[in-house]
Structures are given as C-alpha cells and as structure tokens.
Design a protein around this motif. Structure first.
Motif, PDB file in Angstrom:
ATOM      1  N   ALA A 249     -21.400 -17.906 -15.385  1.00  0.00           N
ATOM      2  CA  ALA A 249     -21.739 -18.565 -14.124  1.00  0.00           C
ATOM      3  C   ALA A 249     -22.532 -19.840 -14.388  1.00  0.00           C
ATOM      4  CB  ALA A 249     -22.531 -17.610 -13.226  1.00  0.00           C
ATOM      5  N   HIS A 250     -21.840 -20.964 -14.394  1.00  0.00           N
ATOM      6  CA  HIS A 250     -22.479 -22.256 -14.582  1.00  0.00           C
ATOM      7  C   HIS A 250     -21.701 -23.281 -13.772  1.00  0.00           C
ATOM      8  CE1 HIS A 250     -24.062 -25.904 -16.477  1.00  0.00           C
ATOM      9  NE2 HIS A 250     -25.038 -25.152 -16.968  1.00  0.00           N
ATOM     10  N   GLU A 251     -22.384 -24.307 -13.312  1.00  0.00           N
ATOM     11  CA  GLU A 251     -21.764 -25.335 -12.484  1.00  0.00           C
ATOM     12  C   GLU A 251     -20.516 -25.938 -13.129  1.00  0.00           C
ATOM     13  OE1 GLU A 251     -21.116 -28.305  -9.500  1.00  0.00           O
ATOM     14  OE2 GLU A 251     -22.211 -26.400  -9.494  1.00  0.00           O
ATOM     15  N   VAL A 252     -20.546 -26.187 -14.433  1.00  0.00           N
ATOM     16  CA  VAL A 252     -19.388 -26.816 -15.071  1.00  0.00           C
ATOM     17  C   VAL A 252     -18.200 -25.878 -15.175  1.00  0.00           C
ATOM     18  CG1 VAL A 252     -20.808 -28.455 -16.367  1.00  0.00           C
ATOM     19  CG2 VAL A 252     -20.179 -26.270 -17.428  1.00  0.00           C
ATOM     20  N   VAL A 253     -18.446 -24.580 -15.032  1.00  0.00           N
ATOM     21  CA  VAL A 253     -17.363 -23.590 -15.045  1.00  0.00           C
ATOM     22  C   VAL A 253     -16.803 -23.386 -13.639  1.00  0.00           C
ATOM     23  CG1 VAL A 253     -16.784 -21.176 -15.528  1.00  0.00           C
ATOM     24  CG2 VAL A 253     -18.289 -22.434 -17.083  1.00  0.00           C
ATOM     25  N   TRP A 254     -17.676 -23.331 -12.640  1.00  0.00           N
ATOM     26  CA  TRP A 254     -17.242 -22.985 -11.280  1.00  0.00           C
ATOM     27  C   TRP A 254     -16.639 -24.155 -10.517  1.00  0.00           C
ATOM     28  CZ3 TRP A 254     -16.432 -18.213 -10.105  1.00  0.00           C
ATOM     29  CH2 TRP A 254     -17.174 -17.210 -10.725  1.00  0.00           C
ATOM     30  N   THR A 255     -16.959 -25.389 -10.900  1.00  0.00           N
ATOM     31  CA  THR A 255     -16.517 -26.548 -10.129  1.00  0.00           C
ATOM     32  C   THR A 255     -15.272 -27.148 -10.768  1.00  0.00           C
ATOM     33  OG1 THR A 255     -18.826 -26.959  -9.566  1.00  0.00           O
ATOM     34  CG2 THR A 255     -17.242 -28.710  -9.073  1.00  0.00           C
ATOM     35  N   VAL A 256     -14.190 -27.213  -9.982  1.00  0.00           N
ATOM     36  CA  VAL A 256     -12.879 -27.595 -10.520  1.00  0.00           C
ATOM     37  C   VAL A 256     -12.223 -28.666  -9.654  1.00  0.00           C
ATOM     38  CG1 VAL A 256     -12.507 -25.339 -11.606  1.00  0.00           C
ATOM     39  CG2 VAL A 256     -11.695 -25.742  -9.265  1.00  0.00           C
ATOM     40  N   PRO A 257     -11.282 -29.421 -10.233  1.00  0.00           N
ATOM     41  CA  PRO A 257     -10.520 -30.404  -9.458  1.00  0.00           C
ATOM     42  C   PRO A 257      -9.336 -29.748  -8.753  1.00  0.00           C
ATOM     43  CG  PRO A 257      -9.905 -30.537 -11.763  1.00  0.00           C
ATOM     44  CD  PRO A 257     -10.975 -29.494 -11.674  1.00  0.00           C
ATOM     45  N   TYR A 258      -8.964 -30.316  -7.598  1.00  0.00           N
ATOM     46  CA  TYR A 258      -7.875 -29.769  -6.782  1.00  0.00           C
ATOM     47  C   TYR A 258      -7.176 -30.910  -6.061  1.00  0.00           C
ATOM     48  CZ  TYR A 258      -5.505 -26.956  -3.171  1.00  0.00           C
ATOM     49  OH  TYR A 258      -4.563 -26.374  -2.357  1.00  0.00           O
ATOM     50  N   ALA A 259      -5.854 -30.786  -5.910  1.00  0.00           N
ATOM     51  CA  ALA A 259      -5.085 -31.773  -5.136  1.00  0.00           C
ATOM     52  C   ALA A 259      -3.809 -31.140  -4.618  1.00  0.00           C
ATOM     53  CB  ALA A 259      -4.753 -32.995  -5.989  1.00  0.00           C
ATOM     54  N   GLU A 260      -3.350 -31.630  -3.471  1.00  0.00           N
ATOM     55  CA  GLU A 260      -2.028 -31.312  -2.929  1.00  0.00           C
ATOM     56  C   GLU A 260      -1.337 -32.605  -2.545  1.00  0.00           C
ATOM     57  OE1 GLU A 260      -1.204 -28.221  -0.060  1.00  0.00           O
ATOM     58  OE2 GLU A 260      -3.254 -27.442  -0.323  1.00  0.00           O
ATOM     59  N   PHE A 261      -0.037 -32.692  -2.838  1.00  0.00           N
ATOM     60  CA  PHE A 261       0.737 -33.878  -2.476  1.00  0.00           C
ATOM     61  C   PHE A 261       2.213 -33.527  -2.521  1.00  0.00           C
ATOM     62  CE2 PHE A 261      -0.611 -33.926  -6.900  1.00  0.00           C
ATOM     63  CZ  PHE A 261       0.578 -34.056  -7.618  1.00  0.00           C
ATOM     64  N   THR A 262       3.022 -34.341  -1.897  1.00  0.00           N
ATOM     65  CA  THR A 262       4.457 -34.117  -1.861  1.00  0.00           C
ATOM     66  C   THR A 262       5.171 -35.236  -2.601  1.00  0.00           C
ATOM     67  OG1 THR A 262       4.356 -32.925   0.232  1.00  0.00           O
ATOM     68  CG2 THR A 262       6.478 -33.839  -0.382  1.00  0.00           C
ATOM     69  N   LEU A 263       6.092 -34.876  -3.464  1.00  0.00           N
ATOM     70  CA  LEU A 263       6.919 -35.820  -4.220  1.00  0.00           C
ATOM     71  C   LEU A 263       8.296 -35.899  -3.565  1.00  0.00           C
ATOM     72  CD1 LEU A 263       6.139 -34.486  -7.815  1.00  0.00           C
ATOM     73  CD2 LEU A 263       5.082 -36.476  -6.699  1.00  0.00           C
ATOM     74  N   GLU A 264       8.796 -37.100  -3.420  1.00  0.00           N
ATOM     75  CA  GLU A 264      10.119 -37.308  -2.851  1.00  0.00           C
ATOM     76  C   GLU A 264      11.130 -37.594  -3.955  1.00  0.00           C
ATOM     77  OE1 GLU A 264      10.900 -36.825   0.212  1.00  0.00           O
ATOM     78  OE2 GLU A 264       8.867 -36.612   1.040  1.00  0.00           O
ATOM     79  N   PRO A 265      12.363 -37.163  -3.774  1.00  0.00           N
ATOM     80  CA  PRO A 265      13.405 -37.448  -4.786  1.00  0.00           C
ATOM     81  C   PRO A 265      13.521 -38.958  -5.011  1.00  0.00           C
ATOM     82  CG  PRO A 265      14.208 -35.860  -3.185  1.00  0.00           C
ATOM     83  CD  PRO A 265      12.887 -36.348  -2.654  1.00  0.00           C
ATOM     84  N   GLY A 266      13.679 -39.330  -6.281  1.00  0.00           N
ATOM     85  CA  GLY A 266      13.837 -40.737  -6.634  1.00  0.00           C
ATOM     86  C   GLY A 266      12.563 -41.490  -6.899  1.00  0.00           C
ATOM     87  N   GLU A 267      11.394 -40.889  -6.574  1.00  0.00           N
ATOM     88  CA  GLU A 267      10.109 -41.576  -6.816  1.00  0.00           C
ATOM     89  C   GLU A 267       9.820 -41.733  -8.301  1.00  0.00           C
ATOM     90  OE1 GLU A 267       6.666 -40.962  -3.639  1.00  0.00           O
ATOM     91  OE2 GLU A 267       7.390 -39.054  -4.418  1.00  0.00           O
ATOM     92  N   TRP A 268      10.318 -40.777  -9.121  1.00  0.00           N
ATOM     93  CA  TRP A 268       9.962 -40.732 -10.538  1.00  0.00           C
ATOM     94  C   TRP A 268      11.187 -40.832 -11.427  1.00  0.00           C
ATOM     95  CZ3 TRP A 268       4.853 -40.883 -11.874  1.00  0.00           C
ATOM     96  CH2 TRP A 268       3.949 -40.685 -10.833  1.00  0.00           C
TER      97      TRP A 268
END
Length: 268
Positions: A249-268
């Motif tokens: 139990a430590h701040e550097v363990v409990w705190t994490v990055p998060y993201a949600e996004f949608t990819l469209e065909p042809g973008e990549w």
C-alpha cells in the motif's frame, strides 16, 4: 459504453505495472507522441486501482471494477455485472448477466481474445491459466513476457496472425492485451543501466508507445470502429519510503493512468 456494444470492436490494454507519475512525465516530455495523439485532452486520467498486483487487479477489472477516478464519487462504471444495490451503475453503463465481462461479451456475440504478457497469463501453471481461461482463445509464449526486450512486438505479431486466421466469422471482437514491458526487469530499455529505476520504467513505456500505431492499425483493420480502454493495473516502487516492487500500500502503487477513446478505421 452501453451504446457501443455490438457495433464496435473493443480493445482492453493493461500496461502492466505502469505508474501514473511516470506515464504523465513521459507524456509531458514528449516521449510518448502516439499516446498524446489518442488520449482525450492529451492527458492521462489519474485513478486508483482496486488492487496492488496483477492477479487481483485483473479479477476486479473483468468483474467490472476498473480503476476509480481520484475525485470523490460515486463514479459511473462503463460496464458492470448485474447485481442488486449497485450505486455505480448509470444510464451509460452496460450491464451483463455473468460473473465477468468476458463471458458477458461472449453472450452478446463477441469473440474474445487474450494476448497475455506477465506470468499470471502464462498458462504454464494452474494459477497462470485462470484468467486466460475466460477467453475463447488465449495466447502466450515466453517471448511475450518480462524478460524479452521485444515483448510487445512479439505480442503484435501474434495478434496479426490471430486476426488473419479470422476465427471470429466477421462478428465483433473483444481483444485484451496485457503488456509486460514496464514490469521489472526493465533496465534493458535504458542503455547502460545496471538496475531497474524510474527512468528505465519510463523508457519501457516509450518503447511501447513506438509500437502503438501497429496495434491501433490491427484493431481497426476489420473496418469497424474500436473502442479502447487503456490503463495500468498497479504501479511499483523504486525505493520510495524504503519500498521496492508492489503488492503493498503506497501512493506509487495505487495511483495509475487511465484512458478511454475510440479509434476509427483508416486513422492508423
């Protein structure tokens, strides 16, 4: 999330062991340009994980309990197992009548794929087979694991082959990828490093970022939009307050990055 089920492919990526402070620092320094392109608002969300190590965190994730925003809640969840009395189910929550989201998505017509990374997905022991067994098909080799500096590339090669085989019959896909690169040992991503450090942890993320376009191209290659959830399962300590590693139990363990996004065909 509710409105996307059936019309969108789904990709869930866990960047195993990635700390929020390191992810945010790499982003601010311009070392993760591909993430900068897709992160909403160009930033990682700061969240708290439900568990301090991989096995426990992924059981929670698949049960519908993703990392929680650090601001006071309650916070509506994207998906949730249906049970009485939940205070975090809202109008946009997709509810499923199963113990885990993988089974729930299968019932909704999704073909489910696991591309494992760390040992809890290795299928070389009884415990290492528990999480992969949820999926229609699960893949792991030693090349996907923590000791291979090219682990993410190996995973992408396997995913490309899986998609080429077209076992899903053209229906929607749920693809899960557990990326092992940030987990110790990661010193090999920093030339000349003799031990794992916060700097080599960040260099591992920069390595992953360089190959994200290949992942995004693969998951949109079928002509469907793909909704992505990307997060860490937990962080890890490199000497903070005398701690090393995680499952503590430590701040550097409990705190994490998060993201949600949608990819469209042809973008990549």
């Amino acid at each position: 999330m509710k409105a996307l089920i059936g019309s969108h492919d789904l990709l869930f990526v866990t960047l195993d062991t990635l700390r929020h402070d390191v992810a945010a620092g790499q982003l601010a320094a311009g070392r993760t340009p591909n993430l900068a392109r897709v992160l909403p608002g160009g930033v990682w969300q700061r969240r708290h994980t439900p568990a301090s190590f991989t096995y426990a965190a992924h059981h929670a994730f698949f049960g519908g309990f993703l990392p929680t925003p650090v601001t006071p809640g309650p916070h509506e969840r994207p998906f949730a197992a249906r049970f009485p009395g939940s205070t975090t189910v809202g109008g946009d929550t997709w509810e499923f009548d199963a113990a885990d989201v993988v089974t729930g998505l299968r019932a909704a017509g999704y073909h489910t794929i696991c591309i494992g990374g760390v040992g809890f997905f290795a299928m070389t022991s009884a415990q290492g087979g528990v999480l992969p067994a949820l999926f229609d098909e699960a893949h792991w080799t030693r090349e996907f694991g923590v000791t291979n500096p090219a682990c993410f590339e190996a995973q992408l090669d396997r995913l490309k082959a899986v998609l080429h085989e077209d076992r899903h019959g053209g229906g929607p896909l749920f693809t899960f990828v557990n990326v092992a690169a940030m987990h110790q040992p990661n010193r090999h991503y920093l030339p000349g490093a003799a031990q794992d450090t916060v700097a080599s942890h960040g260099a591992a993320l920069a390595y992953v970022d360089r190959h994200l376009p290949a992942l995004f191209a693969l998951v949109t290659s079928r002509g469907r939009p793909c909704h992505v959830i990307m997060c860490s399962d937990h962080g890890t300590a490199y000497g903070e307050d005398g701690h090393t590693g995680h499952r503590l139990a430590h701040e550097v363990v409990w705190t994490v990055p998060y993201a949600e996004f949608t990819l469209e065909p042809g973008e990549w």
